[in-house]
Design a protein around this motif. Structure first.
Motif, PDB file in Angstrom:
ATOM      1  N   THR A 172      -5.919  41.641  -1.515  1.00  0.00           N
ATOM      2  CA  THR A 172      -5.654  42.953  -0.489  1.00  0.00           C
ATOM      3  C   THR A 172      -4.743  42.482   0.457  1.00  0.00           C
ATOM      4  OG1 THR A 172      -7.629  44.135  -1.177  1.00  0.00           O
ATOM      5  CG2 THR A 172      -6.740  44.457   1.017  1.00  0.00           C
ATOM      6  N   MET A 173      -4.748  41.267   1.031  1.00  0.00           N
ATOM      7  CA  MET A 173      -4.066  40.962   2.202  1.00  0.00           C
ATOM      8  C   MET A 173      -2.715  40.846   1.687  1.00  0.00           C
ATOM      9  SD  MET A 173      -5.595  41.066   4.968  1.00  0.00           S
ATOM     10  CE  MET A 173      -4.603  39.998   6.204  1.00  0.00           C
ATOM     11  N   SER A 174      -2.559  39.855   0.728  1.00  0.00           N
ATOM     12  CA  SER A 174      -0.982  39.843   0.196  1.00  0.00           C
ATOM     13  C   SER A 174      -0.272  41.095  -0.035  1.00  0.00           C
ATOM     14  CB  SER A 174      -1.289  38.887  -1.096  1.00  0.00           C
ATOM     15  OG  SER A 174      -1.620  37.786  -0.814  1.00  0.00           O
ATOM     16  N   ILE A 175      -0.980  41.848  -0.883  1.00  0.00           N
ATOM     17  CA  ILE A 175      -0.289  43.196  -1.258  1.00  0.00           C
ATOM     18  C   ILE A 175       0.085  44.023   0.284  1.00  0.00           C
ATOM     19  CG2 ILE A 175      -0.432  45.402  -2.343  1.00  0.00           C
ATOM     20  CD1 ILE A 175      -2.010  43.812  -4.494  1.00  0.00           C
ATOM     21  N   HIS A 176      -0.810  43.927   1.016  1.00  0.00           N
ATOM     22  CA  HIS A 176      -0.717  44.880   2.193  1.00  0.00           C
ATOM     23  C   HIS A 176       0.368  44.289   3.055  1.00  0.00           C
ATOM     24  CE1 HIS A 176      -3.701  46.804   5.406  1.00  0.00           C
ATOM     25  NE2 HIS A 176      -2.456  47.455   5.475  1.00  0.00           N
ATOM     26  N   HIS A 177       0.387  42.922   3.120  1.00  0.00           N
ATOM     27  CA  HIS A 177       1.584  42.378   3.844  1.00  0.00           C
ATOM     28  C   HIS A 177       2.764  42.449   3.382  1.00  0.00           C
ATOM     29  CE1 HIS A 177       3.738  38.908   5.529  1.00  0.00           C
ATOM     30  NE2 HIS A 177       3.483  39.430   6.645  1.00  0.00           N
ATOM     31  N   ASP A 178       2.741  41.735   2.041  1.00  0.00           N
ATOM     32  CA  ASP A 178       3.970  41.699   1.377  1.00  0.00           C
ATOM     33  C   ASP A 178       4.715  42.650   0.708  1.00  0.00           C
ATOM     34  OD1 ASP A 178       3.021  38.912   2.041  1.00  0.00           O
ATOM     35  OD2 ASP A 178       2.958  38.437  -0.094  1.00  0.00           O
ATOM     36  N   LYS A 179       3.832  43.727   0.466  1.00  0.00           N
ATOM     37  CA  LYS A 179       4.484  44.938  -0.174  1.00  0.00           C
ATOM     38  C   LYS A 179       4.540  46.381   0.921  1.00  0.00           C
ATOM     39  CE  LYS A 179       4.685  42.630  -3.845  1.00  0.00           C
ATOM     40  NZ  LYS A 179       5.983  42.083  -4.332  1.00  0.00           N
ATOM     41  N   HIS A 180       3.114  46.446   1.264  1.00  0.00           N
ATOM     42  CA  HIS A 180       3.172  47.756   2.094  1.00  0.00           C
ATOM     43  C   HIS A 180       4.129  47.505   3.216  1.00  0.00           C
ATOM     44  CE1 HIS A 180       0.354  50.206  -0.380  1.00  0.00           C
ATOM     45  NE2 HIS A 180      -0.321  49.087  -0.596  1.00  0.00           N
ATOM     46  N   HIS A 181       3.494  46.470   4.340  1.00  0.00           N
ATOM     47  CA  HIS A 181       4.159  46.277   5.607  1.00  0.00           C
ATOM     48  C   HIS A 181       5.808  46.175   5.238  1.00  0.00           C
ATOM     49  CE1 HIS A 181       4.214  44.217   9.578  1.00  0.00           C
ATOM     50  NE2 HIS A 181       4.851  45.287   9.650  1.00  0.00           N
ATOM     51  N   ALA A 182       6.193  45.344   4.100  1.00  0.00           N
ATOM     52  CA  ALA A 182       7.657  45.343   4.057  1.00  0.00           C
ATOM     53  C   ALA A 182       8.327  46.369   3.728  1.00  0.00           C
ATOM     54  CB  ALA A 182       7.770  44.300   2.840  1.00  0.00           C
ATOM     55  N   ALA A 183       7.566  47.384   3.104  1.00  0.00           N
ATOM     56  CA  ALA A 183       8.030  48.816   2.702  1.00  0.00           C
ATOM     57  C   ALA A 183       8.333  49.752   3.990  1.00  0.00           C
ATOM     58  CB  ALA A 183       7.414  49.477   1.733  1.00  0.00           C
ATOM     59  N   TYR A 184       7.388  49.541   4.655  1.00  0.00           N
ATOM     60  CA  TYR A 184       7.672  50.324   6.126  1.00  0.00           C
ATOM     61  C   TYR A 184       8.921  49.904   6.972  1.00  0.00           C
ATOM     62  CZ  TYR A 184       2.906  51.987   5.258  1.00  0.00           C
ATOM     63  OH  TYR A 184       1.568  52.687   5.027  1.00  0.00           O
ATOM     64  N   ILE A 185       9.026  48.501   6.915  1.00  0.00           N
ATOM     65  CA  ILE A 185      10.060  47.963   7.564  1.00  0.00           C
ATOM     66  C   ILE A 185      11.495  48.164   6.932  1.00  0.00           C
ATOM     67  CG2 ILE A 185      11.518  45.658   8.270  1.00  0.00           C
ATOM     68  CD1 ILE A 185       8.477  44.558   8.682  1.00  0.00           C
ATOM     69  N   ALA A 186      11.541  48.133   5.568  1.00  0.00           N
ATOM     70  CA  ALA A 186      12.826  48.575   4.666  1.00  0.00           C
ATOM     71  C   ALA A 186      13.213  50.150   5.172  1.00  0.00           C
ATOM     72  CB  ALA A 186      12.619  48.332   3.493  1.00  0.00           C
ATOM     73  N   LYS A 187      11.966  50.920   5.044  1.00  0.00           N
ATOM     74  CA  LYS A 187      12.520  52.406   5.386  1.00  0.00           C
ATOM     75  C   LYS A 187      12.782  52.870   6.710  1.00  0.00           C
ATOM     76  CE  LYS A 187      10.019  53.569   1.043  1.00  0.00           C
ATOM     77  NZ  LYS A 187       8.710  54.073   0.524  1.00  0.00           N
ATOM     78  N   LEU A 188      11.974  51.973   7.970  1.00  0.00           N
ATOM     79  CA  LEU A 188      12.463  52.122   9.047  1.00  0.00           C
ATOM     80  C   LEU A 188      13.859  51.584   9.367  1.00  0.00           C
ATOM     81  CD1 LEU A 188      11.741  52.676  12.125  1.00  0.00           C
ATOM     82  CD2 LEU A 188      10.908  50.124  12.309  1.00  0.00           C
ATOM     83  N   THR A 189      14.260  50.536   8.549  1.00  0.00           N
ATOM     84  CA  THR A 189      15.642  50.017   8.660  1.00  0.00           C
ATOM     85  C   THR A 189      16.594  51.002   8.259  1.00  0.00           C
ATOM     86  OG1 THR A 189      14.665  47.739   8.571  1.00  0.00           O
ATOM     87  CG2 THR A 189      17.082  47.842   8.082  1.00  0.00           C
ATOM     88  N   ASP A 190      16.395  51.484   6.958  1.00  0.00           N
ATOM     89  CA  ASP A 190      17.290  52.558   6.804  1.00  0.00           C
ATOM     90  C   ASP A 190      17.514  53.826   7.742  1.00  0.00           C
ATOM     91  OD1 ASP A 190      17.597  51.256   4.288  1.00  0.00           O
ATOM     92  OD2 ASP A 190      16.148  52.624   3.029  1.00  0.00           O
TER      93      ASP A 190
END
Ligand code: MN
Length: 237
Positions: A51-69
């Motif tokens: 849960t921690m790995s997916i939450h951090h590496d995937k979910h959090h990373a996706a928020y940053i990618a879409k915020l950056t866009d």
């Protein structure tokens, strides 16, 4: 690497991690995915490693990618995400919802990782403890109020302990990735600076707890980083 350089590098890394925790808010949080402040398995058995790995590496990373866009679309890649979510009115209309959702997601998760620690400790200390006791009656009463808010949040969202503009503490809850700093989005009565928050999106607990959100919330108290809560309380006052 000889022993001396190992010690020097180790010391520098340790000093760096202490500084980054204590000054994370003052320095702004940028658009990089922050490293987890502990190993993904460090919160076991309360929060599982996958849960921690997916939450951090995937979910959090996706928020940053879409915020950056979204920020690229309005030419504001260098803006501080915390400042952006405080003044969503100042964001051009066509990107407001993206900054609200993904800026909120980035800020909320950046703080969330630091609100947990492998040895969370039994409860708050110092001035934060005194303020929690005088506001809620006792630490246990505070935990019950906060847990109720987290349990009753319908669908995805967060529960928070905030410091309001008059310096008083309050427990609130927001849907989705909204944050109590979002003026004009969150009701005025729920505005404040978060000093503790729990993510109750299913992605935060479903692998281990499935539909049993109250079990996740009960276990989560074992990994609350009370030292960080105390620091944020002092900073918010
Ligand atoms: Mn989450």
């Amino acid at each position: 690497m000889n022993r001396r350089s190992f010690i020097r590098i180790g010391g520098a890394a340790l000093a760096g991690s202490v500084i980054s925790t204590q000054t994370a808010r003052a320095a702004g949080i940028g658009l990089e995915l922050p490293k987890l402040p502990y190993a993904p398995e460090a919160l076991e058995p309360h929060i599982d490693a996958m849960t921690m790995s997916i939450h951090h590496d995937k979910h959090h990373a996706a928020y940053i990618a879409k915020l950056t866009d979204a920020l690229k679309a309005i030419g504001k890649e260098s803006a501080d995400p915390v400042a952006l979510i405080k003044s969503l009115d100042a964001v051009p209309k066509d990107q407001q919802m993206a900054v609200r959702n993904h800026g909120g997601g980035h800020v909320n998760h950046t703080w969330f990782w630091n609100w947990m620690a492998p040895a969370g400790g039994p409860g708050p200390g110092g001035k934060a403890a005194a303020a929690i006791q005088s506001t809620f009656g006792s630490i246990d009463d505070f935990k019950k109020t906060f847990s109720d808010a987290a349990t009753k949040r319908f669908g995805s969202g967060w529960a928070w302990l905030i410091v309001k503009s008059d310096g008083k503490l309050a427990v609130t809850s927001t849907p989705n990735q909204d944050n109590p700093l979002m003026k004009g989005v969150v009701p005025d009565s729920d505005l404040g600076t978060p000093i503790l928050g729990i993510d109750v999106w299913e992605h935060a607990y479903y692998l281990k707890y499935q539909n049993k959100r109250p079990d996740y919330i009960a276990a989560w108290w074992n990994v609350v980083n009370w030292a960080e809560v105390g620091r944020q309380f002092e900073a918010a006052k």
